[in-house]
Design an enzyme around this catalytic site. Sequence first.
Site, PDB file in Angstrom:
ATOM      1  N   GLU A 103       0.830  -1.203   0.000  1.00  0.00           N
ATOM      2  CA  GLU A 103       0.000   0.000   0.000  1.00  0.00           C
ATOM      3  C   GLU A 103       0.865   1.253   0.000  1.00  0.00           C
ATOM      4  O   GLU A 103       2.015   1.222   0.428  1.00  0.00           O
ATOM      5  CB  GLU A 103      -0.903   0.024   1.246  1.00  0.00           C
ATOM      6  CG  GLU A 103      -2.322  -0.425   0.991  1.00  0.00           C
ATOM      7  CD  GLU A 103      -3.144   0.566   0.151  1.00  0.00           C
ATOM      8  OE1 GLU A 103      -2.577   1.417  -0.554  1.00  0.00           O
ATOM      9  OE2 GLU A 103      -4.384   0.444   0.208  1.00  0.00           O
ATOM     10  N   ASP A 104       0.287   2.341  -0.483  1.00  0.00           N
ATOM     11  CA  ASP A 104       0.969   3.623  -0.395  1.00  0.00           C
ATOM     12  C   ASP A 104       0.757   4.260   0.974  1.00  0.00           C
ATOM     13  O   ASP A 104       1.679   4.781   1.576  1.00  0.00           O
ATOM     14  CB  ASP A 104       0.513   4.570  -1.514  1.00  0.00           C
ATOM     15  CG  ASP A 104      -1.007   4.664  -1.615  1.00  0.00           C
ATOM     16  OD1 ASP A 104      -1.710   3.784  -1.075  1.00  0.00           O
ATOM     17  OD2 ASP A 104      -1.498   5.613  -2.243  1.00  0.00           O
ATOM     18  N   ASP A 107      -4.447   5.444   6.279  1.00  0.00           N
ATOM     19  CA  ASP A 107      -4.983   6.696   6.815  1.00  0.00           C
ATOM     20  C   ASP A 107      -5.843   6.351   8.029  1.00  0.00           C
ATOM     21  O   ASP A 107      -5.333   6.186   9.127  1.00  0.00           O
ATOM     22  CB  ASP A 107      -5.797   7.340   5.679  1.00  0.00           C
ATOM     23  CG  ASP A 107      -5.901   8.833   5.798  1.00  0.00           C
ATOM     24  OD1 ASP A 107      -6.194   9.295   6.904  1.00  0.00           O
ATOM     25  OD2 ASP A 107      -5.700   9.541   4.787  1.00  0.00           O
ATOM     26  N   LYS A 135      -0.483   7.321   8.789  1.00  0.00           N
ATOM     27  CA  LYS A 135      -0.825   8.520   9.568  1.00  0.00           C
ATOM     28  C   LYS A 135      -1.366   8.083  10.921  1.00  0.00           C
ATOM     29  O   LYS A 135      -2.567   7.848  11.061  1.00  0.00           O
ATOM     30  CB  LYS A 135      -1.907   9.328   8.850  1.00  0.00           C
ATOM     31  CG  LYS A 135      -1.485  10.043   7.603  1.00  0.00           C
ATOM     32  CD  LYS A 135      -2.685  10.841   7.090  1.00  0.00           C
ATOM     33  CE  LYS A 135      -2.388  11.590   5.830  1.00  0.00           C
ATOM     34  NZ  LYS A 135      -3.628  12.181   5.272  1.00  0.00           N
ATOM     35  N   VAL A 157      -1.538  14.831   1.927  1.00  0.00           N
ATOM     36  CA  VAL A 157      -0.289  14.618   1.197  1.00  0.00           C
ATOM     37  C   VAL A 157      -0.545  14.055  -0.201  1.00  0.00           C
ATOM     38  O   VAL A 157      -1.518  13.329  -0.423  1.00  0.00           O
ATOM     39  CB  VAL A 157       0.682  13.685   1.953  1.00  0.00           C
ATOM     40  CG1 VAL A 157       1.178  14.354   3.220  1.00  0.00           C
ATOM     41  CG2 VAL A 157       0.049  12.343   2.280  1.00  0.00           C
ATOM     42  N   ASP A 163      -2.874  10.962  -4.811  1.00  0.00           N
ATOM     43  CA  ASP A 163      -3.454  12.006  -5.660  1.00  0.00           C
ATOM     44  C   ASP A 163      -4.321  12.979  -4.885  1.00  0.00           C
ATOM     45  O   ASP A 163      -4.747  12.721  -3.763  1.00  0.00           O
ATOM     46  CB  ASP A 163      -4.337  11.366  -6.736  1.00  0.00           C
ATOM     47  CG  ASP A 163      -5.650  10.817  -6.157  1.00  0.00           C
ATOM     48  OD1 ASP A 163      -5.586  10.057  -5.174  1.00  0.00           O
ATOM     49  OD2 ASP A 163      -6.720  11.166  -6.673  1.00  0.00           O
ATOM     50  N   ARG A 169      -0.094  12.178  -8.843  1.00  0.00           N
ATOM     51  CA  ARG A 169       0.369  10.810  -8.588  1.00  0.00           C
ATOM     52  C   ARG A 169       1.795  10.620  -9.118  1.00  0.00           C
ATOM     53  O   ARG A 169       2.542   9.797  -8.610  1.00  0.00           O
ATOM     54  CB  ARG A 169      -0.550   9.786  -9.276  1.00  0.00           C
ATOM     55  CG  ARG A 169      -1.919   9.634  -8.654  1.00  0.00           C
ATOM     56  CD  ARG A 169      -2.583   8.379  -9.171  1.00  0.00           C
ATOM     57  NE  ARG A 169      -4.032   8.365  -8.989  1.00  0.00           N
ATOM     58  CZ  ARG A 169      -4.664   7.904  -7.911  1.00  0.00           C
ATOM     59  NH1 ARG A 169      -3.980   7.452  -6.892  1.00  0.00           N
ATOM     60  NH2 ARG A 169      -5.978   7.914  -7.857  1.00  0.00           N
TER      61      ARG A 169
HETATM   62  C1  PRP Z   1      -6.036   5.314  -0.375  1.00  0.00           C
HETATM   63  C2  PRP Z   1      -4.909   4.338  -0.066  1.00  0.00           C
HETATM   64  C3  PRP Z   1      -5.587   3.260   0.714  1.00  0.00           C
HETATM   65  C4  PRP Z   1      -6.702   4.003   1.418  1.00  0.00           C
HETATM   66  C5  PRP Z   1      -6.302   4.237   2.816  1.00  0.00           C
HETATM   67  O1  PRP Z   1      -6.677   4.895  -1.530  1.00  0.00           O
HETATM   68  O2  PRP Z   1      -4.293   3.837  -1.234  1.00  0.00           O
HETATM   69  O3  PRP Z   1      -6.111   2.248  -0.123  1.00  0.00           O
HETATM   70  O4  PRP Z   1      -6.883   5.252   0.760  1.00  0.00           O
HETATM   71  O5  PRP Z   1      -7.290   4.938   3.502  1.00  0.00           O
HETATM   72  P1  PRP Z   1      -7.902   4.403   4.866  1.00  0.00           P
HETATM   73  O6  PRP Z   1      -6.773   3.935   5.731  1.00  0.00           O
HETATM   74  O7  PRP Z   1      -8.563   5.659   5.454  1.00  0.00           O
HETATM   75  O8  PRP Z   1      -8.898   3.348   4.588  1.00  0.00           O
HETATM   76  P2  PRP Z   1      -7.817   5.787  -2.249  1.00  0.00           P
HETATM   77  O9  PRP Z   1      -9.160   5.373  -1.739  1.00  0.00           O
HETATM   78  O10 PRP Z   1      -7.468   7.246  -2.123  1.00  0.00           O
HETATM   79  O11 PRP Z   1      -7.718   5.295  -3.754  1.00  0.00           O
HETATM   80  P3  PRP Z   1      -6.466   5.389  -4.768  1.00  0.00           P
HETATM   81  O12 PRP Z   1      -5.417   4.438  -4.249  1.00  0.00           O
HETATM   82  O13 PRP Z   1      -7.036   4.955  -6.079  1.00  0.00           O
HETATM   83  O14 PRP Z   1      -5.978   6.816  -4.780  1.00  0.00           O
END
Ligand code: PRP
Length: 183
Positions: A103-104, A107, A135, A157, A163, A169
């Site tokens: 994962e990136d 949150d 975070k 961020v 994004d 991205r």
């Molecule tokens: C982001 C990230 C995780 C998720 C984390 O994806 O890649 O999958 O949010 O958030 P959380 O801990 O609050 O559940 P996003 O939904 O933004 O989609 P993307 O990867 O396509 O940008």
Amino acid sequence: MQFSDVEGDLSEVLLTQEEIHEKIAVMARQIEIDYAGEKVLLVGVLRGAVMVMADLARELTLPIEMDWMAVSSYGAGTQSSGVVRILKDLDTDLEGRKVLIVEDIIDSGLTLSWLLGNLRSRGAESVEICTLLRKPDAAKVEVDVRYVGFDIPNAFVVGYGLDYAEKYRNLRGVAVLAPHVYE
Ligand code: PRP
């Protein structure tokens, strides 16, 4: 894309490309120790994890396989709700596999908490998580994360896969988005 290409949109640089690559190398060395002699299945969560996956996979000296999932959180706005819908499922049977979710960012933790439960229910031998960013101040649920690159402040961020409205991205590093961009 460099920070200087979108300088006016950023309020603070958090991580440079070099810092990210150094950390990914450190995580890769630990993964190589923990999975020595094993074939790991890396599961990337689209779309944000694409950059981490590409760099981590190439850094690893282990044999790996890769697969991808796309999930979407139900609910309003940009906040995760914890109720997750699968938009694209894995093509790989997880029975007996050692799975490492890539994962990136974590949150609230709601997406990963759901995903861990979902993948563990498919008969995998193990399911662990590797995330570049976390975070701690935004956590709504505790998630057991085996590999964490950086704990960062609870700010908006972007970059390195992350994004805002599908932009930034392709920024090489990670930076805090200036409030005037989204307010
Ligand atoms: C982001 C990230 C995780 C998720 C984390 O994806 O890649 O999958 O949010 O958030 P959380 O801990 O609050 O559940 P996003 O939904 O933004 O989609 P993307 O990867 O396509 O940008």
